[in-house]
Scaffold this motif. Sequence first.
Motif, short mmCIF file in Angstrom:
data_model
loop_
_atom_site.label_atom_id
_atom_site.label_comp_id
_atom_site.label_asym_id
_atom_site.label_seq_id
_atom_site.Cartn_x
_atom_site.Cartn_y
_atom_site.Cartn_z
N TYR A 260 0.84 -1.20 0.00
CA TYR A 260 0.00 0.00 0.00
C TYR A 260 0.87 1.25 0.00
O TYR A 260 1.99 1.23 0.50
CB TYR A 260 -0.90 0.00 1.24
N LEU A 261 0.34 2.33 -0.56
CA LEU A 261 1.03 3.63 -0.52
C LEU A 261 1.08 4.12 0.93
O LEU A 261 0.06 4.13 1.60
CB LEU A 261 0.27 4.66 -1.36
N HIS A 262 2.26 4.52 1.37
CA HIS A 262 2.36 5.09 2.71
C HIS A 262 1.84 6.53 2.69
O HIS A 262 1.80 7.15 1.64
CB HIS A 262 3.81 5.10 3.17
N HIS A 263 1.48 7.04 3.85
CA HIS A 263 1.09 8.45 4.03
C HIS A 263 -0.26 8.81 3.41
O HIS A 263 -0.62 9.98 3.41
CB HIS A 263 2.14 9.40 3.42
N LEU A 264 -0.96 7.84 2.82
CA LEU A 264 -2.20 8.16 2.13
C LEU A 264 -3.30 7.18 2.51
O LEU A 264 -3.06 5.98 2.60
CB LEU A 264 -1.98 8.04 0.62
N SER A 265 -4.50 7.69 2.72
CA SER A 265 -5.64 6.81 2.95
C SER A 265 -6.84 7.37 2.21
O SER A 265 -6.78 8.46 1.62
CB SER A 265 -5.94 6.69 4.44
N ILE A 266 -7.93 6.62 2.23
CA ILE A 266 -9.19 7.08 1.65
C ILE A 266 -10.28 6.89 2.70
O ILE A 266 -10.30 5.87 3.41
CB ILE A 266 -9.51 6.28 0.37
N ASP A 267 -11.15 7.88 2.86
CA ASP A 267 -12.30 7.72 3.74
C ASP A 267 -13.56 7.95 2.94
O ASP A 267 -13.62 8.85 2.09
CB ASP A 267 -12.22 8.70 4.93
N CYS A 268 -14.57 7.11 3.20
CA CYS A 268 -15.81 7.15 2.42
C CYS A 268 -16.97 7.64 3.27
O CYS A 268 -17.20 7.13 4.36
CB CYS A 268 -16.15 5.75 1.90
N VAL A 269 -17.68 8.63 2.76
CA VAL A 269 -18.89 9.12 3.42
C VAL A 269 -20.06 8.65 2.57
O VAL A 269 -20.31 9.18 1.49
CB VAL A 269 -18.88 10.66 3.53
N LEU A 270 -20.75 7.61 3.07
CA LEU A 270 -21.89 7.11 2.30
C LEU A 270 -23.18 7.62 2.94
O LEU A 270 -23.51 7.28 4.08
CB LEU A 270 -21.89 5.57 2.27
N PHE A 271 -23.89 8.47 2.19
CA PHE A 271 -25.18 8.97 2.65
C PHE A 271 -26.27 8.02 2.21
O PHE A 271 -26.18 7.41 1.14
CB PHE A 271 -25.46 10.36 2.06
N GLY A 272 -27.30 7.88 3.05
CA GLY A 272 -28.45 7.06 2.68
C GLY A 272 -29.72 7.89 2.79
O GLY A 272 -29.93 8.58 3.78
N TYR A 273 -30.53 7.82 1.72
CA TYR A 273 -31.81 8.54 1.74
C TYR A 273 -32.97 7.55 1.74
O TYR A 273 -32.91 6.51 1.07
CB TYR A 273 -31.94 9.45 0.50
N HIS A 274 -34.01 7.86 2.50
CA HIS A 274 -35.26 7.12 2.40
C HIS A 274 -36.34 7.94 3.07
O HIS A 274 -36.19 8.32 4.24
CB HIS A 274 -35.13 5.75 3.06
N ASP A 275 -37.40 8.24 2.32
CA ASP A 275 -38.60 8.82 2.90
C ASP A 275 -38.33 9.99 3.87
O ASP A 275 -38.66 9.89 5.06
CB ASP A 275 -39.38 7.70 3.60
N ARG A 276 -37.75 11.04 3.39
CA ARG A 276 -37.47 12.26 4.17
C ARG A 276 -36.38 12.10 5.23
O ARG A 276 -36.25 12.97 6.10
CB ARG A 276 -38.73 12.83 4.83
N HIS A 277 -35.62 11.00 5.20
CA HIS A 277 -34.51 10.86 6.14
C HIS A 277 -33.18 10.79 5.37
O HIS A 277 -33.09 10.10 4.36
CB HIS A 277 -34.65 9.59 6.98
N LEU A 278 -32.20 11.51 5.88
CA LEU A 278 -30.84 11.44 5.31
C LEU A 278 -29.91 10.93 6.41
O LEU A 278 -29.86 11.49 7.51
CB LEU A 278 -30.39 12.81 4.81
N LYS A 279 -29.22 9.84 6.12
CA LYS A 279 -28.36 9.22 7.13
C LYS A 279 -26.95 9.05 6.58
O LYS A 279 -26.70 9.25 5.39
CB LYS A 279 -28.93 7.85 7.52
N VAL A 280 -26.03 8.68 7.46
CA VAL A 280 -24.64 8.43 7.03
C VAL A 280 -24.20 7.10 7.64
O VAL A 280 -24.60 6.75 8.75
CB VAL A 280 -23.71 9.60 7.43
N LEU A 281 -23.41 6.36 6.89
CA LEU A 281 -23.00 5.02 7.32
C LEU A 281 -21.74 5.09 8.19
O LEU A 281 -20.71 5.61 7.76
CB LEU A 281 -22.73 4.14 6.09
N LEU A 282 -21.85 4.56 9.42
CA LEU A 282 -20.72 4.59 10.36
C LEU A 282 -20.34 3.19 10.81
O LEU A 282 -21.19 2.30 10.87
CB LEU A 282 -21.09 5.42 11.60
N LEU A 283 -19.06 3.03 11.13
CA LEU A 283 -18.57 1.76 11.69
C LEU A 283 -18.23 1.97 13.16
O LEU A 283 -17.65 3.00 13.52
CB LEU A 283 -17.30 1.32 10.96
N LYS A 284 -18.58 0.99 13.99
CA LYS A 284 -18.15 1.02 15.39
C LYS A 284 -16.98 0.07 15.54
O LYS A 284 -17.05 -1.09 15.12
CB LYS A 284 -19.29 0.61 16.31
N TRP A 285 -15.90 0.53 16.11
CA TRP A 285 -14.72 -0.31 16.30
C TRP A 285 -15.05 -1.55 17.12
O TRP A 285 -15.88 -1.48 18.03
CB TRP A 285 -13.62 0.45 17.05
#
Lengths: 258, 258
Positions: free
Chosen positions: A17-42
């Motif tokens: 893997y490339l050192h010093h670099l990462s990627i983070d993903c913000v996944l939004f979810g929509y359904h019926d007037r709700h906007l959410k974001v996907l989170l992971l719990k360690w």
Amino acid sequence: MPQHNATEFIKKGEKEYLHHLSIDCVLFGYHDRHLKVLLLKWKDAEKWSLPGGFIRLDENLEQAATRILNERTGLDEIFLQQFQTFGEPGRSYRSKEDVAHLSTITNAAMGPDHWLLKRTVSIGYYAVTEYSKVNPQPDHLSDECTWCEIDAVPRLIFDHNLIFSEALKALRMQIYHQPIGYNLLPEKFTLPEIHDLYETILGKALDRRNFAKKIVSLGLIKKLNERKSIGAHRSPFLYKFDKRRYDKALREGMILAF
Amino acid sequence: MPQHNATEFIKKGEKEYLHHLSIDCVLFGYHDRHLKVLLLKWKDAEKWSLPGGFIRLDENLEQAATRILNERTGLDEIFLQQFQTFGEPGRSYRSKEDVAHLSTITNAAMGPDHWLLKRTVSIGYYAVTEYSKVNPQPDHLSDECTWCEIDAVPRLIFDHNLIFSEALKALRMQIYHQPIGYNLLPEKFTLPEIHDLYETILGKALDRRNFAKKIVSLGLIKKLNERKSIGAHRSPFLYKFDKRRYDKALREGMILAF
């Protein structure tokens, strides 16, 4: 990822893997007037994060983002867009306790010079999906993979709260320049349904009549000779996206002003 | 940078800069209906590039971008904005001839494992300035530092043509959401002058009457009780920016649709 993969990653990732670099993903979810974001719990800890990971030596950034989201949440076929790169020198600091914890759950030792403990610049990607249609699953490093209402996001690790809020800004900016909704609304939808989608994403009220006029005049949706029955005296017309014009606006951009 | 700095950089930079990461700057210059971009010509070679460089271990991305633009062109006090990160695996490939050339002009040997020859992801920054007010100077690695009309950009090294064209897209998108012109127009200007600025940046004709109506209704500029004499029967009113509203729109964003 299965545990042996996580262990291998800690032990041998240095050369893959490339050192010093990462990627983070913000996944939004929509359904019926709700906007959410996907989170992971360690795993075994009260710590929350965005799904993130590292870039292989031979893959490009988009490939890495797609693979990382898949490995961390099981989700596939999500079209992620890059929005901003985060590089404060101290942004990805891991405390001794965090390092010990990561060593424990992966069963792999990490010395003080480990490549994962170097300063890391992270490239942010985001996407929006219809959350009732997908079923995210936590990876081996996580206990939970959960949709969280965007106004109830807890304290996240590193600078992930900043990454999340900048992604939300980017999403809100995007809908003035690119059509949205094709994968978020049913194939046939009413003007109130698409109005709800835009209000929910923008987080503010939009005048119904003006919104309808603007969205129709862009030519992105077309009125069908069909109505939806939603009550005794309520049967609004159904609309669908004009896919050809929608794709053209996706490619070339557009200007939407309410 | 002076030659000894360039030599030191090749020899000792490995321990002072983040590997795998660089920054490239796209500086646009506006003056009197012309939009240009600042390019560097390599020393003793017919190669052109954007001004770019590397990130010190202890500085953040904005600090690095500002320092790099200053070291490569002598320019200061330019507010650079990040717009996109470029990461195709082969994007920064240097041929043997290029490596030999760089070794020659810096008088520093570069083996095949040299850190500058690793895969590099580059973070793009851009800004716009009034080019008649600044005086860029080439650094030791370059023969020339020149403003080039945006429709006459030559073949650039690496993926710099892509970085340039994505920066232009970002700039064009930005002017629908943020005010522009405070440092690009005289303190007092006419409607035709601000109209020219917008047309030149967007690269397309904008209806004069409609443009004037929109730009005035945003409240960003105010009409003065003063006219500019530009001919026998032509003396258009002068305007100036409402700095308070301008700064508010910079912070909070706005929507401009022509």
